[in-house]
Design a protein around this motif. Structure first.
Motif, mmCIF file in Angstrom:
data_model
loop_
_atom_site.group_PDB
_atom_site.id
_atom_site.type_symbol
_atom_site.label_atom_id
_atom_site.label_comp_id
_atom_site.label_asym_id
_atom_site.label_seq_id
_atom_site.Cartn_x
_atom_site.Cartn_y
_atom_site.Cartn_z
ATOM 1 N N ARG A 328 3.298 -7.157 9.333
ATOM 2 C CA ARG A 328 2.857 -8.745 9.073
ATOM 3 C C ARG A 328 1.895 -9.197 9.646
ATOM 4 N NH1 ARG A 328 9.282 -9.482 11.072
ATOM 5 N NH2 ARG A 328 10.204 -8.381 9.153
ATOM 6 N N ARG A 329 1.299 -8.581 10.952
ATOM 7 C CA ARG A 329 0.130 -9.049 11.110
ATOM 8 C C ARG A 329 -1.216 -8.987 10.273
ATOM 9 N NH1 ARG A 329 -2.383 -6.878 16.135
ATOM 10 N NH2 ARG A 329 -3.385 -8.596 16.256
ATOM 11 N N LEU A 330 -0.939 -7.593 9.530
ATOM 12 C CA LEU A 330 -2.043 -7.322 8.591
ATOM 13 C C LEU A 330 -1.965 -8.213 7.388
ATOM 14 C CD1 LEU A 330 -4.545 -5.841 7.581
ATOM 15 C CD2 LEU A 330 -3.059 -3.899 6.937
ATOM 16 N N GLN A 331 -0.552 -8.530 7.016
ATOM 17 C CA GLN A 331 -0.442 -8.972 5.785
ATOM 18 C C GLN A 331 -0.955 -10.622 5.913
ATOM 19 O OE1 GLN A 331 3.804 -9.873 5.177
ATOM 20 N NE2 GLN A 331 3.806 -8.966 2.967
ATOM 21 N N LYS A 332 -0.852 -11.225 7.204
ATOM 22 C CA LYS A 332 -1.221 -12.455 7.326
ATOM 23 C C LYS A 332 -2.745 -12.840 7.786
ATOM 24 C CE LYS A 332 3.458 -14.028 8.611
ATOM 25 N NZ LYS A 332 4.155 -14.259 9.900
ATOM 26 N N ALA A 333 -3.371 -11.780 7.925
ATOM 27 C CA ALA A 333 -4.543 -11.768 8.527
ATOM 28 C C ALA A 333 -5.525 -12.220 7.637
ATOM 29 C CB ALA A 333 -5.164 -10.276 9.098
ATOM 30 N N ASP A 334 -6.810 -12.937 7.914
ATOM 31 C CA ASP A 334 -7.741 -13.279 7.024
ATOM 32 C C ASP A 334 -8.621 -12.134 6.614
ATOM 33 O OD1 ASP A 334 -7.182 -16.285 7.369
ATOM 34 O OD2 ASP A 334 -8.487 -16.309 9.085
ATOM 35 N N LYS A 376 -0.974 1.875 14.663
ATOM 36 C CA LYS A 376 -2.065 1.814 15.937
ATOM 37 C C LYS A 376 -3.219 1.461 15.090
ATOM 38 C CE LYS A 376 -4.244 4.191 19.866
ATOM 39 N NZ LYS A 376 -4.335 5.147 20.560
ATOM 40 N N LEU A 377 -3.489 2.142 14.034
ATOM 41 C CA LEU A 377 -4.742 2.061 13.345
ATOM 42 C C LEU A 377 -4.904 0.341 12.706
ATOM 43 C CD1 LEU A 377 -7.325 2.929 11.755
ATOM 44 C CD2 LEU A 377 -5.928 3.639 9.929
ATOM 45 N N THR A 378 -3.517 -0.028 12.229
ATOM 46 C CA THR A 378 -3.266 -1.212 11.623
ATOM 47 C C THR A 378 -3.660 -2.268 12.601
ATOM 48 O OG1 THR A 378 -1.708 -0.194 9.995
ATOM 49 C CG2 THR A 378 -1.734 -2.732 10.255
ATOM 50 N N ASN A 379 -3.202 -2.296 13.783
ATOM 51 C CA ASN A 379 -3.058 -3.183 14.913
ATOM 52 C C ASN A 379 -4.630 -3.220 15.243
ATOM 53 O OD1 ASN A 379 -0.715 -4.230 15.138
ATOM 54 N ND2 ASN A 379 -0.006 -2.491 16.271
ATOM 55 N N SER A 380 -5.438 -2.136 15.370
ATOM 56 C CA SER A 380 -6.689 -2.107 15.840
ATOM 57 C C SER A 380 -7.384 -2.648 14.779
ATOM 58 C CB SER A 380 -7.169 -0.909 16.140
ATOM 59 O OG SER A 380 -7.141 0.122 15.198
ATOM 60 N N TYR A 381 -7.224 -2.505 13.450
ATOM 61 C CA TYR A 381 -8.064 -3.151 12.319
ATOM 62 C C TYR A 381 -7.573 -4.684 12.254
ATOM 63 C CZ TYR A 381 -10.015 -3.280 7.605
ATOM 64 O OH TYR A 381 -10.802 -3.434 6.366
ATOM 65 N N VAL A 382 -6.708 -4.996 12.487
ATOM 66 C CA VAL A 382 -6.198 -6.575 12.714
ATOM 67 C C VAL A 382 -7.139 -7.372 13.540
ATOM 68 C CG1 VAL A 382 -4.606 -8.182 13.195
ATOM 69 C CG2 VAL A 382 -3.972 -6.427 11.496
ATOM 70 N N ASP A 383 -7.307 -6.513 15.012
ATOM 71 C CA ASP A 383 -8.175 -6.938 15.755
ATOM 72 C C ASP A 383 -9.733 -7.028 15.719
ATOM 73 O OD1 ASP A 383 -5.658 -7.530 17.191
ATOM 74 O OD2 ASP A 383 -5.722 -5.822 18.255
ATOM 75 N N SER A 384 -10.061 -6.382 14.643
ATOM 76 C CA SER A 384 -11.334 -6.258 14.234
ATOM 77 C C SER A 384 -11.985 -7.472 13.726
ATOM 78 C CB SER A 384 -11.561 -5.029 13.375
ATOM 79 O OG SER A 384 -11.186 -5.206 12.052
ATOM 80 N N SER A 458 -3.066 -13.771 17.367
ATOM 81 C CA SER A 458 -4.320 -14.574 16.746
ATOM 82 C C SER A 458 -3.338 -15.241 15.575
ATOM 83 C CB SER A 458 -5.348 -13.763 16.062
ATOM 84 O OG SER A 458 -5.070 -12.617 15.372
ATOM 85 N N ASN A 459 -2.139 -14.475 15.205
ATOM 86 C CA ASN A 459 -1.563 -15.160 14.022
ATOM 87 C C ASN A 459 -0.433 -16.215 14.503
ATOM 88 O OD1 ASN A 459 -2.888 -13.741 11.660
ATOM 89 N ND2 ASN A 459 -1.935 -11.748 12.756
#
Length: 466
Positions: A328-334, A376-384, A458-459
């Motif tokens: 959901r974090r990646l789904q909602k990220a800009d 883990k990859l998804t979360n780090s990517y969202v934080d990039s 951040s979301n």
């Protein structure tokens, strides 16, 4: 290369289907005299997961399963409730569908009842009698086990040892009817049964083992790829299926026998006598997240026993929520337009690791390790600093597909929260907007007292059931 553990050889064997690209799979279903318990659910979920993975790998899976709707247990229940056996069976068949739907168990390609195939059963038994593999005794028909080649091979027991056990289980009348204590019933002269069928041996009903052989050969083929069921069915049920099927067709019945492990409750074997017997219906009524129940059952290797407890269910909820939150974090990220080749390469490795694990006799523990690497990859990517829309879409697609193999759906659905929690979250959002951190913390504690944890990122506010 997919390998499966074959109960016959007690080894992992390369899976080579009879017909390239197609899988014929039969799994024993429930006897419909009561609501299904979590042991039934475990078997259904285990083989649903195996079926889903075979489909994911590109196989066309023809999945057949049964309802045993004529049986001693059904007769007993009908007499207890003063209704017909048919009413009992129909009630619990409906309950089976109601209880398995929330667990995301796919419908069988063919799901049939014993009473649907009575003419086929009679014809099958008649052939065994004609060939000398079966005999009539006072309206019953029994299979001559001693004529069966390699009887007991699946159970890894010598026939003489099995005979000793059979002798101890039978009463005097049953022993008098049989030529040999090991012989098993194909047809029963059952005076208690309301439902009876005419046959060459008089009115009666089929024995338990015969229906699965008939359904497998009728709806699939004389020889099939996979036959599955609980480990408790190895003997006598599956052993007897092999004997009667191969006597009838003269061919090997099954290439790969797969069996799932038991369910323990709080580290004890589940049984009514211990008071730890749990139906799926009761569990669904008492727990708000069916996908967590599915996750608990699917996240253990199908051959291993599962220990069900509220603590294990809570642990499963935490793990599943980690996956949901990342999705959901990646789904909602800009996002910005384009693709990130470095992330795509890491994504491909996680998917490849998942396939390698599942190809090893459906090793779901290692498959989940690959999924959590992807989380883990998804979360780090969202934080990039820069999230590319094509790469994000690919991550979401792959994560959804991998979880779908385990039968987990709805990763992108927001948690349905009670109105009280929604109101507290709205108040906390306002408090944080006003930088009233004391009020924010107080509201967070109130939410926690109601069983929900709030995390801020951040979301915004991320909410999880504790």
């Amino acid at each position: 290369m997919l390998k499966v553990f074959n109960t016959v050889s007690l080894k992992k064997e390369e899976f080579v289907p009879i017909n390239p690209g197609k899988v014929m799979m039969y799994v024993c279903g429930p006897t419909v005299y009561n609501y299904i318990h979590i042991g039934n659910a475990r078997s259904s979920i285990a083989f649903d997961t195996i079926r889903r993975y075979l489909t994911y790998r590109g196989y066309d899976v023809n999945f057949v399963s049964n309802f045993t709707d004529v049986d001693d247990k059904i007769i007993n229940r009908a007499q207890e409730e003063a209704v017909s056996e048919q009413e009992i069976a129909e009630k619990y068949i409906k309950a089976f569908y109601d209880d398995t739907l929330p667990l995301n168990i796919l419908p069988a390609t063919t799901r049939t009842k014993a009473t649907d195939v009575i003419p086929d059963i009679i014809a099958f038994i008649s052939d065994l009698v004609d060939k000398g593999y079966a005999y009539e005794s006072h309206g019953d028909v029994y299979f001559r086990v001693r004529k069966s080649k390699d009887y007991g091979l699946l159970a890894h027991e010598a026939i003489d040892d099995l005979e000793v056990g059979a002798s101890g289980r039978l009463d005097e009348h049953a022993l008098e009817l049989k030529e040999d204590p090991l012989d098993f019933a194909l047809w029963k002269n059952e005076p208690r049964s309301v439902i009876k069928w005419d046959s060459p041996w008089g009115q009666g009903r089929p024995g338990w083992h015969i229906e699965c052989s008939v359904m497998s050969t009728k709806y699939l083929a004389d020889t099939i790829d996979i036959h599955g069921g609980g480990i408790d069915l190895v003997f006598p049920h599956h052993t007897d299926e092999i004997a009667q099927s191969e006597a009838h067709t003269g061919k090997q019945f099954v290439h790969y026998w797969l069996h799932n492990g038991f369910v323990n409750v709080n580290d004890e074997k589940m049984s009514k006598s211990l008071g730890n017997f749990t139906t799926v219906r009761d569990l669904l009524n008492s727990y708000d997240d069916p996908m967590t129940i599915r996750y608990l059952m699917a996240a253990t290797h199908y051959r291993r026993p599962i220990n069900y407890s509220t603590a294990e269910l809570a642990r499963s909820r935490v793990e599943l929520d980690r996956i949901r939150t990342a999705y959901r974090r990646l789904q909602k990220a800009d996002k910005t337009a384009g693709k990130d080749s470095v992330i795509e390469k890491k994504l491909s490795k996680s998917v490849a690791d998942f396939i390698t694990a599942m190809d090893d006799d459906f090793n779901v523990a290692n498959a989940l390790a690959a999924i959590f690497d992807l989380v883990k990859l998804t979360n780090s990517y969202v934080d990039s600093a820069d999230i590319k829309d094509q790469t994000a879409a690919n991550i979401l697609k792959q994560l959804s597909q991998l979880m779908s193999v385990l039968g987990i759906s709805g990763l992108g659905n927001d948690t349905i929260l009670p109105k009280k929690i929604q109101d507290l979250l709205a108040q906390r959002k306002t408090a944080r907007a006003n930088k009233d951190w004391s009020q924010s913390d107080e509201l967070r504690d109130q939410i926690a007292e109601s069983g929900y944890e709030v995390r801020d990122d951040s979301n915004g506010q991320q909410v999880h059931k504790i």
